[in-house]
Design a protein around this motif. Sequence first.
Motif, PDB file in Angstrom:
ATOM      1  N   LEU A  87       9.019 -77.171  62.688  1.00  0.00           N
ATOM      2  CA  LEU A  87       7.821 -76.252  62.909  1.00  0.00           C
ATOM      3  C   LEU A  87       6.846 -76.522  61.746  1.00  0.00           C
ATOM      4  O   LEU A  87       7.353 -76.683  60.486  1.00  0.00           O
ATOM      5  N   LEU A  88       5.419 -76.857  61.848  1.00  0.00           N
ATOM      6  CA  LEU A  88       4.603 -77.172  61.005  1.00  0.00           C
ATOM      7  C   LEU A  88       3.689 -75.750  60.836  1.00  0.00           C
ATOM      8  O   LEU A  88       2.880 -75.512  61.633  1.00  0.00           O
ATOM      9  N   CYS A  89       3.850 -75.143  59.867  1.00  0.00           N
ATOM     10  CA  CYS A  89       3.222 -73.893  59.770  1.00  0.00           C
ATOM     11  C   CYS A  89       1.952 -73.944  58.927  1.00  0.00           C
ATOM     12  O   CYS A  89       1.831 -74.191  57.672  1.00  0.00           O
ATOM     13  N   LEU A  90       0.823 -73.544  59.432  1.00  0.00           N
ATOM     14  CA  LEU A  90      -0.539 -73.511  58.831  1.00  0.00           C
ATOM     15  C   LEU A  90      -0.782 -72.278  58.242  1.00  0.00           C
ATOM     16  O   LEU A  90      -2.040 -72.294  57.587  1.00  0.00           O
ATOM     17  N   ALA A  91       0.129 -71.051  58.242  1.00  0.00           N
ATOM     18  CA  ALA A  91      -0.318 -69.901  57.602  1.00  0.00           C
ATOM     19  C   ALA A  91      -0.598 -70.154  56.227  1.00  0.00           C
ATOM     20  O   ALA A  91       0.428 -70.388  55.407  1.00  0.00           O
ATOM     21  N   ALA A  92      -1.680 -69.643  55.682  1.00  0.00           N
ATOM     22  CA  ALA A  92      -2.058 -69.462  54.414  1.00  0.00           C
ATOM     23  C   ALA A  92      -1.107 -68.550  53.533  1.00  0.00           C
ATOM     24  O   ALA A  92      -1.192 -67.587  54.018  1.00  0.00           O
ATOM     25  N   GLY A  93      -0.498 -69.054  52.250  1.00  0.00           N
ATOM     26  CA  GLY A  93       0.172 -67.987  51.298  1.00  0.00           C
ATOM     27  C   GLY A  93       1.413 -67.695  51.787  1.00  0.00           C
ATOM     28  O   GLY A  93       1.788 -66.838  50.939  1.00  0.00           O
ATOM     29  N   VAL A  94       2.028 -68.011  52.800  1.00  0.00           N
ATOM     30  CA  VAL A  94       3.373 -67.540  53.587  1.00  0.00           C
ATOM     31  C   VAL A  94       4.329 -68.658  52.937  1.00  0.00           C
ATOM     32  O   VAL A  94       4.312 -69.608  53.271  1.00  0.00           O
ATOM     33  N   HIS A  95       5.391 -68.349  52.005  1.00  0.00           N
ATOM     34  CA  HIS A  95       6.227 -69.213  51.379  1.00  0.00           C
ATOM     35  C   HIS A  95       7.178 -69.718  52.373  1.00  0.00           C
ATOM     36  O   HIS A  95       7.623 -69.263  53.220  1.00  0.00           O
ATOM     37  N   LEU A  96       7.512 -71.144  51.722  1.00  0.00           N
ATOM     38  CA  LEU A  96       8.647 -71.833  52.673  1.00  0.00           C
ATOM     39  C   LEU A  96      10.034 -71.200  52.881  1.00  0.00           C
ATOM     40  O   LEU A  96      10.252 -70.956  54.059  1.00  0.00           O
ATOM     41  N   GLU A  97      10.309 -70.613  52.039  1.00  0.00           N
ATOM     42  CA  GLU A  97      11.663 -69.688  52.173  1.00  0.00           C
ATOM     43  C   GLU A  97      11.435 -68.596  53.090  1.00  0.00           C
ATOM     44  O   GLU A  97      12.185 -68.428  53.705  1.00  0.00           O
ATOM     45  N   THR A  98      10.392 -67.997  53.122  1.00  0.00           N
ATOM     46  CA  THR A  98      10.233 -66.669  53.982  1.00  0.00           C
ATOM     47  C   THR A  98      10.045 -67.427  55.594  1.00  0.00           C
ATOM     48  O   THR A  98      10.577 -66.949  56.353  1.00  0.00           O
ATOM     49  N   LEU A  99       9.515 -68.432  55.598  1.00  0.00           N
ATOM     50  CA  LEU A  99       9.138 -69.348  56.900  1.00  0.00           C
ATOM     51  C   LEU A  99      10.651 -69.571  57.313  1.00  0.00           C
ATOM     52  O   LEU A  99      10.927 -69.479  58.492  1.00  0.00           O
ATOM     53  N   GLN A 100      11.277 -70.198  56.691  1.00  0.00           N
ATOM     54  CA  GLN A 100      12.397 -70.818  56.756  1.00  0.00           C
ATOM     55  C   GLN A 100      13.401 -69.671  57.256  1.00  0.00           C
ATOM     56  O   GLN A 100      14.178 -69.846  58.399  1.00  0.00           O
ATOM     57  N   LYS A 101      13.383 -68.455  56.852  1.00  0.00           N
ATOM     58  CA  LYS A 101      14.310 -67.326  57.236  1.00  0.00           C
ATOM     59  C   LYS A 101      13.740 -66.682  58.530  1.00  0.00           C
ATOM     60  O   LYS A 101      14.631 -66.571  59.378  1.00  0.00           O
ATOM     61  N   MET A 102      12.396 -66.591  58.719  1.00  0.00           N
ATOM     62  CA  MET A 102      11.712 -66.133  59.883  1.00  0.00           C
ATOM     63  C   MET A 102      11.974 -67.053  61.042  1.00  0.00           C
ATOM     64  O   MET A 102      12.341 -66.441  62.185  1.00  0.00           O
ATOM     65  N   PHE A 103      12.198 -68.454  60.864  1.00  0.00           N
ATOM     66  CA  PHE A 103      12.370 -69.080  62.087  1.00  0.00           C
ATOM     67  C   PHE A 103      13.906 -69.818  61.965  1.00  0.00           C
ATOM     68  O   PHE A 103      13.769 -71.012  62.747  1.00  0.00           O
ATOM     69  N   TYR A 104      14.645 -69.451  61.399  1.00  0.00           N
ATOM     70  CA  TYR A 104      16.207 -70.072  61.193  1.00  0.00           C
ATOM     71  C   TYR A 104      16.352 -70.029  62.871  1.00  0.00           C
ATOM     72  O   TYR A 104      16.342 -69.195  63.522  1.00  0.00           O
TER      73      TYR A 104
END
Length: 256
Positions: A87-104
Amino acid sequence: MRIGVLGVGALTEAIVTGVQKSKSPYSWCLSPRSAFRVERLLSLPQVSVAQDNQSVVDQCSTVIIGVRPDDLQSLATQIKLTSDHHLLCLAAGVHLETLQKMFYPAKVTRMMASIAAEYPGASVFFFPKDLQLSTCFSNAGFGVQSFTTELQFEASMLSVCVNAWWLDQVHALAQTFADETGMPLAEAVELLARAQQESVTLLKERRQTTPTVLAREIGTPGTFTARGLYHLKERQAEKPWVDILSQLLKELKSKE
Ligand SMILES: O=C(O)[C@@H]1CCC=N1
């Protein structure tokens, strides 16, 4: 390569358009929302629209996430991902770690770009660095910059913000030319665009020279430029710019 898009907004529309108009177009599969944008994109070659979000991730292993930061969580609950997804995430200000947990268990790379992505010469930014993505976007003619730390990547997002602030300044200066000389506003904007183009040329061709030294090369003592530089320095014209930039960086750091 086939790339999916979840959340077709102004930025993703610009990216898809920019890539499809380049020498190295890809194939795209879009989520069905934003009917008017999707309709415009469907006029480009190799662009299709999926029935729903799950169908996008079923058809594509590489997917750009263009939804707003507040809508990420709800998107994550709607789709079933595997470890083959990137996933290539364009959301501004959302940390990689948060995104990794969200989209595991999907792999996540943060991405930033501006609406200029529609036109040749634009850049895309990534964190962390990903060779395959860099190749994919440089083949499509984009400038690609990746960063070693996430905070440095946030600076790339702020560089997009700075451009918007600067465009507002350009308008004010162009309006002054228009009011004081009678030239049409569009002509004044064109004039300042040419001047900015020359700033970019100097910054690129004279990388060993700092911007402030370049400014003083133009504004040697006794010139109109020097009077302007003095006037602006004396009033600390850079201060509100520096202040808001540090405030936003502080906010982004505190999210870590
Ligand atoms: O201002 C924003 O939040 C987004 C990120 C970069 C440009 N626009």
